[in-house]
Design a protein around this motif. Structure first.
Motif, PDB file in Angstrom:
ATOM      1  N   ARG A  12      23.785  11.999  -1.754  1.00 26.37           N
ATOM      2  CA  ARG A  12      24.836  11.234  -1.085  1.00 26.37           C
ATOM      3  C   ARG A  12      25.940  10.820  -2.058  1.00 26.37           C
ATOM      4  NH1 ARG A  12      26.433  12.447   2.471  1.00 26.37           N
ATOM      5  NH2 ARG A  12      27.035  10.584   3.610  1.00 26.37           N
ATOM      6  N   ILE A  13      25.564  10.491  -3.304  1.00 26.90           N
ATOM      7  CA  ILE A  13      26.585  10.170  -4.316  1.00 26.90           C
ATOM      8  C   ILE A  13      27.451  11.397  -4.584  1.00 26.90           C
ATOM      9  CG2 ILE A  13      26.960   9.540  -6.734  1.00 26.90           C
ATOM     10  CD1 ILE A  13      24.343   7.899  -6.559  1.00 26.90           C
ATOM     11  N   TYR A  14      26.815  12.550  -4.703  1.00 30.85           N
ATOM     12  CA  TYR A  14      27.544  13.789  -4.944  1.00 30.85           C
ATOM     13  C   TYR A  14      28.514  14.073  -3.793  1.00 30.85           C
ATOM     14  CZ  TYR A  14      28.330  18.720  -6.115  1.00 30.85           C
ATOM     15  OH  TYR A  14      28.901  19.937  -6.445  1.00 30.85           O
ATOM     16  N   GLU A  15      28.057  13.934  -2.558  1.00 26.19           N
ATOM     17  CA  GLU A  15      28.866  14.270  -1.389  1.00 26.19           C
ATOM     18  C   GLU A  15      30.002  13.277  -1.162  1.00 26.19           C
ATOM     19  OE1 GLU A  15      25.443  16.596   1.248  1.00 26.19           O
ATOM     20  OE2 GLU A  15      25.840  14.468   1.613  1.00 26.19           O
ATOM     21  N   LEU A  16      29.737  12.000  -1.421  1.00 25.36           N
ATOM     22  CA  LEU A  16      30.746  10.978  -1.166  1.00 25.36           C
ATOM     23  C   LEU A  16      31.636  10.710  -2.373  1.00 25.36           C
ATOM     24  CD1 LEU A  16      28.574   8.438   0.864  1.00 25.36           C
ATOM     25  CD2 LEU A  16      30.242  10.063   1.747  1.00 25.36           C
ATOM     26  N   GLY A  17      31.188  11.144  -3.561  1.00 27.00           N
ATOM     27  CA  GLY A  17      31.989  10.967  -4.763  1.00 27.00           C
ATOM     28  C   GLY A  17      32.107   9.535  -5.222  1.00 27.00           C
ATOM     29  N   SER A  18      31.190   8.695  -4.784  1.00 24.09           N
ATOM     30  CA  SER A  18      31.272   7.273  -5.109  1.00 24.09           C
ATOM     31  C   SER A  18      29.889   6.656  -5.080  1.00 24.09           C
ATOM     32  CB  SER A  18      32.187   6.558  -4.109  1.00 24.09           C
ATOM     33  OG  SER A  18      32.028   5.160  -4.174  1.00 24.09           O
ATOM     34  N   MET A  19      29.564   5.910  -6.128  1.00 21.87           N
ATOM     35  CA  MET A  19      28.285   5.223  -6.186  1.00 21.87           C
ATOM     36  C   MET A  19      28.199   4.142  -5.119  1.00 21.87           C
ATOM     37  SD  MET A  19      25.522   5.394  -8.273  1.00 21.87           S
ATOM     38  CE  MET A  19      26.138   5.883  -9.899  1.00 21.87           C
ATOM     39  N   SER A  20      29.271   3.373  -4.963  1.00 19.19           N
ATOM     40  CA  SER A  20      29.256   2.269  -3.995  1.00 19.19           C
ATOM     41  C   SER A  20      29.218   2.789  -2.562  1.00 19.19           C
ATOM     42  CB  SER A  20      30.466   1.358  -4.200  1.00 19.19           C
ATOM     43  OG  SER A  20      31.679   2.095  -4.075  1.00 19.19           O
ATOM     44  N   ALA A  21      29.966   3.873  -2.275  1.00 20.92           N
ATOM     45  CA  ALA A  21      29.960   4.441  -0.925  1.00 20.92           C
ATOM     46  C   ALA A  21      28.577   4.979  -0.580  1.00 20.92           C
ATOM     47  CB  ALA A  21      31.005   5.544  -0.814  1.00 20.92           C
ATOM     48  N   ALA A  22      27.934   5.650  -1.532  1.00 18.27           N
ATOM     49  CA  ALA A  22      26.589   6.162  -1.291  1.00 18.27           C
ATOM     50  C   ALA A  22      25.591   5.024  -1.102  1.00 18.27           C
ATOM     51  CB  ALA A  22      26.158   7.050  -2.455  1.00 18.27           C
ATOM     52  N   ALA A  23      25.773   3.950  -1.854  1.00 17.42           N
ATOM     53  CA  ALA A  23      24.880   2.795  -1.705  1.00 17.42           C
ATOM     54  C   ALA A  23      25.000   2.202  -0.308  1.00 17.42           C
ATOM     55  CB  ALA A  23      25.211   1.749  -2.763  1.00 17.42           C
ATOM     56  N   ARG A  24      26.231   2.072   0.191  1.00 17.92           N
ATOM     57  CA  ARG A  24      26.419   1.573   1.562  1.00 17.92           C
ATOM     58  C   ARG A  24      25.777   2.507   2.564  1.00 17.92           C
ATOM     59  NH1 ARG A  24      31.583   0.404  -0.523  1.00 17.92           N
ATOM     60  NH2 ARG A  24      32.434   2.316   0.417  1.00 17.92           N
ATOM     61  N   ASP A  25      25.948   3.800   2.362  1.00 16.65           N
ATOM     62  CA  ASP A  25      25.380   4.788   3.266  1.00 16.65           C
ATOM     63  C   ASP A  25      23.854   4.710   3.283  1.00 16.65           C
ATOM     64  OD1 ASP A  25      25.773   7.495   4.793  1.00 16.65           O
ATOM     65  OD2 ASP A  25      24.279   7.930   3.249  1.00 16.65           O
TER      66      ASP A  25
END
Length: 306
Positions: A12-25
Motif C-alpha cells: 500500500r505504501i508503494y501504491e500510494l507513494g506515501s507512508m501516512s496515506a498507506a497508514a490511513r488506508d
C-alpha cells in the motif's frame, strides 16, 4: 506482527507513494507503518524505499519485491475466496468508492441491510466526485456516471441515467427561461459547474435536432460537490445539469423546474468498475449484485412528468 501484515503495508505504501496515506488506508499509525517496512527491510537485507523528509521513492529492490508481493497477496486472497461459502459466509473488508450523489442516495442507505445479511464483511465506503484510480487506491468497486478513463477494467452497466437542466422559479423570474442550448452558451446564463481536477473549459452535451452537440457554458460558481450545485440552484444562483435521481423530488415539488427543454441533456451511463481478479472474490460479487438490484429499483422510481 505477522510477516504478511508487513507485506500488505509495504504494497500500500508503494501504491500510494506515501507512508501516512498507506497508514490511513490500513487503519494504523504512520509509526506502525514505518516499523513494518523496517522489519521487512531487516528480514530481506535490502532497502525497499529511499526516504527523505519530503519524499518516499522505491528502490530497484523495492520495485522487484513489489511485483512478487502483489502475487503473494493475490494468491492469499484467492485462497480465502476458495474456502469462503459464497452465499452464507463471505468475510473480509470491501473497499467501495462512489460519487457523492450516488453514494448518499443509492448506496449508503442499503449498507446496513447488506451488513445484516453478511455480518462478517466490513464495508469501507468512500464518497467523492473526483475521479479515482481503482488500483492505486486499493478499491474493490468504483461506481460512476459517464465514461471510464481506464478501459482495462471490467465494467458492469447499471442503467442509463436521465439528466435534466434545471433552475429555480426565482432564477427564471430574474433571468428568463432559456429553451435551447444556444441561449445558455458562452455566458448568456449563469451555469453551475462541477469542477474536476484538471478541468479547463466546461461543455454540456445536449440533444439537438441535428444530433448531439456540445455547448460551451460559463458561470460564476463551481464546486467539486454535486449537492452544492443543487443547493445553489435551489437558492436561485443559476442553472444546474443534474442526474434526474438527485433532483426529481425538487422537480415534483416545484422548487426546481426544467429549462432548455428544446435541447435536453443526453442520458449518461451509470455503471461500476472492478478488476477481473476482484470479481472472483465472493464478497465483492455479492456486494455488487446486492446494490445493483436496489439501485435499479430506486432509479425506476425517479421519473418526473415533463
Amino acid at each position: 506482527m505477522s510477516y504478511f501484515d508487513n507485506i500488505r503495508t509495504f504494497v500500500r505504501i508503494y501504491e500510494l507513494g506515501s507512508m501516512s496515506a498507506a497508514a490511513r488506508d490500513q487503519r494504523i499509525s504512520p509509526a506502525v507503518a514505518s516499523s513494518r517496512v523496517s522489519q521487512l527491510e531487516s528480514h530481506l537485507g535490502v532497502r525497499l524505499f529511499q526516504r527523505t523528509t519530503r519524499s518516499l521513492t522505491a528502490t530497484e529492490q523495492g520495485r522487484i519485491f513489489y511485483e512478487g508481493a502483489c502475487g503473494v497477496l493475490e494468491a492469499v486472497e484467492a485462497a480465502e475466496a476458495d474456502i469462503s461459502d459464497v452465499t452464507e459466509n463471505p468475510r473480509g473488508v470491501i473497499h467501495i468508492a462512489a460519487p457523492l450523489g450516488i453514494g448518499r442516495r443509492l448506496i449508503a442507505p442499503h449498507v446496513p441491510a447488506f451488513a445484516r445479511q453478511y455480518p462478517l464483511v466490513d464495508v469501507r465506503l468512500r464518497l467523492s466526485d473526483r475521479k479515482l484510480d481503482l488500483t492505486a487506491e486499493g478499491l474493490d468497486i468504483a461506481f460512476f456516471l459517464g465514461r471510464p478513463a481506464d478501459s482495462t477494467l471490467r465494467i458492469r452497466k447499471i442503467a442509463d441515467c436521465a439528466r435534466v437542466l434545471c433552475a429555480s422559479p426565482a432564477y427564471i423570474s430574474a433571468h428568463g427561461h432559456p429553451k435551447s442550448g444556444g441561449e445558455i452558451e458562452r455566458g448568456k446564463h449563469n451555469c453551475l459547474n462541477l469542477r474536476f481536477p484538471g478541468a479547463t473549459e466546461f461543455q454540456w452535451e445536449l440533444q439537438t435536432k441535428q444530433g448531439p452537440q456540445k455547448f460551451d457554458v460559463r458561470g460564476r460558481f463551481e464546486s467539486d460537490d454535486g449537492d452544492v450545485l443543487t443547493d445553489w440552484a435551489l437558492k436561485g444562483a443559476g442553472i444546474a445539469l443534474k442526474p434526474m435521481f438527485e433532483v426529481s423530488h425538487h422537480l415534483r415539488s416545484g422548487a426546481l423546474v426544467h429549462v432548455v427543454e428544446e435541447t435536453p441533456p443526453l442520458d449518461v451511463q451509470m455503471a461500476c468498475l472492478y478488476t477481473h481478479r476482484r470479481h472472483q472474490d465472493p464478497k465483492t460479487r455479492l456486494f455488487m449484485e446486492f446494490m445493483i438490484e436496489r439501485m435499479q429499483d430506486a432509479l425506476a422510481d425517479t421519473s418526473v412528468e415533463t
